[in-house]
Design an enzyme around this catalytic site. Sequence first.
Site, PDB file in Angstrom:
ATOM      1  N   GLY A  20       0.847  -1.185   0.000  1.00 14.16           N
ATOM      2  CA  GLY A  20       0.000   0.000   0.000  1.00 14.16           C
ATOM      3  C   GLY A  20       0.884   1.236   0.000  1.00 14.16           C
ATOM      4  O   GLY A  20       1.614   1.453  -0.960  1.00 14.16           O
ATOM      5  N   LYS A  21       0.876   1.992   1.077  1.00 15.28           N
ATOM      6  CA  LYS A  21       1.625   3.250   1.186  1.00 15.28           C
ATOM      7  C   LYS A  21       1.190   4.192   0.071  1.00 15.28           C
ATOM      8  O   LYS A  21       2.021   4.685  -0.704  1.00 15.28           O
ATOM      9  CB  LYS A  21       3.139   3.007   1.161  1.00 15.28           C
ATOM     10  CG  LYS A  21       3.620   2.330   2.425  1.00 15.28           C
ATOM     11  CD  LYS A  21       5.123   2.424   2.588  1.00 15.28           C
ATOM     12  CE  LYS A  21       5.797   1.266   1.933  1.00 15.28           C
ATOM     13  NZ  LYS A  21       7.218   1.150   2.215  1.00 15.28           N
ATOM     14  N   HIS A  22      -0.118   4.339  -0.047  1.00 10.93           N
ATOM     15  CA  HIS A  22      -0.650   5.288  -1.017  1.00 10.93           C
ATOM     16  C   HIS A  22      -2.067   5.686  -0.631  1.00 10.93           C
ATOM     17  O   HIS A  22      -2.673   5.097   0.272  1.00 10.93           O
ATOM     18  CB  HIS A  22      -0.599   4.733  -2.442  1.00 10.93           C
ATOM     19  CG  HIS A  22      -1.129   3.340  -2.601  1.00 10.93           C
ATOM     20  ND1 HIS A  22      -2.380   2.952  -2.226  1.00 10.93           N
ATOM     21  CD2 HIS A  22      -0.539   2.232  -3.108  1.00 10.93           C
ATOM     22  CE1 HIS A  22      -2.548   1.682  -2.504  1.00 10.93           C
ATOM     23  NE2 HIS A  22      -1.449   1.205  -3.024  1.00 10.93           N
ATOM     24  N   SER A  23      -2.546   6.692  -1.346  1.00 13.86           N
ATOM     25  CA  SER A  23      -3.915   7.156  -1.172  1.00 13.86           C
ATOM     26  C   SER A  23      -4.517   7.242  -2.573  1.00 13.86           C
ATOM     27  O   SER A  23      -3.778   7.367  -3.554  1.00 13.86           O
ATOM     28  CB  SER A  23      -3.867   8.531  -0.496  1.00 13.86           C
ATOM     29  OG  SER A  23      -5.125   9.129  -0.534  1.00 13.86           O
TER      30      SER A  23
ATOM     31  N   LYS B 127      -3.133   4.567   3.284  1.00 16.82           N
ATOM     32  CA  LYS B 127      -3.261   3.195   3.796  1.00 16.82           C
ATOM     33  C   LYS B 127      -1.971   2.403   3.661  1.00 16.82           C
ATOM     34  O   LYS B 127      -1.222   2.584   2.706  1.00 16.82           O
ATOM     35  CB  LYS B 127      -4.393   2.454   3.090  1.00 16.82           C
ATOM     36  CG  LYS B 127      -4.299   2.415   1.585  1.00 16.82           C
ATOM     37  CD  LYS B 127      -5.567   1.880   1.011  1.00 16.82           C
ATOM     38  CE  LYS B 127      -6.074   2.528  -0.241  1.00 16.82           C
ATOM     39  NZ  LYS B 127      -5.535   3.762  -0.727  1.00 16.82           N
TER      40      LYS B 127
END
Length: 138
Positions: free
Chosen positions: A42-45, A91
């Site tokens: 993840g590590k994104h929006s 997230k």
Amino acid sequence: MLSFPEFSNGGAIRVEGLRDVPFEIKRVFYIYGQGNVGKVRGKHSNRKSEFVLFNVKGTSKVKTIDENLHEEVYELNEPGQAVYLPRMVWKEMYDFSEDSVLMVLTNEYYDAGEYIRSFDDFLLEMEHIKEEEAWKSE
Ligand code: TYD
């Protein structure tokens, strides 16, 4: 968190778009395999996509950060438990068990352009959205 009951004879769970999840389901993907153990995914929006995440097998955790920098951690450890993530939430998925199968439902086809992959950019965009909302309400 969303809770899905098993069918009357057990061992089966159903998810219907617009009924059980708050969108029409356009895409399903799975994150699974030992390659994810110890990794953070993840590590994104997302500007457009909403998600519902289930661990249909095994366990994982989902951390979210919202526009007020409020953090939540959800443990996914039951096939009938899911977390709903609206648009514009940062997230991260992590602590995958070896047998983890994390199933993700979403309302959009894959479009790399709607992903915000830098936390600083996420914060900047959220500030812009808040400023626009403040302007509109004046
Ligand atoms: P990405 O969403 O970036 O990572 P994560 O699974 O950790 O959230 O996905 C990893 C790669 O897979 C990236 O290069 C984009 C690609 N991808 C697709 O092509 N289609 C999809 O539906 C998804 C979710 C990812």
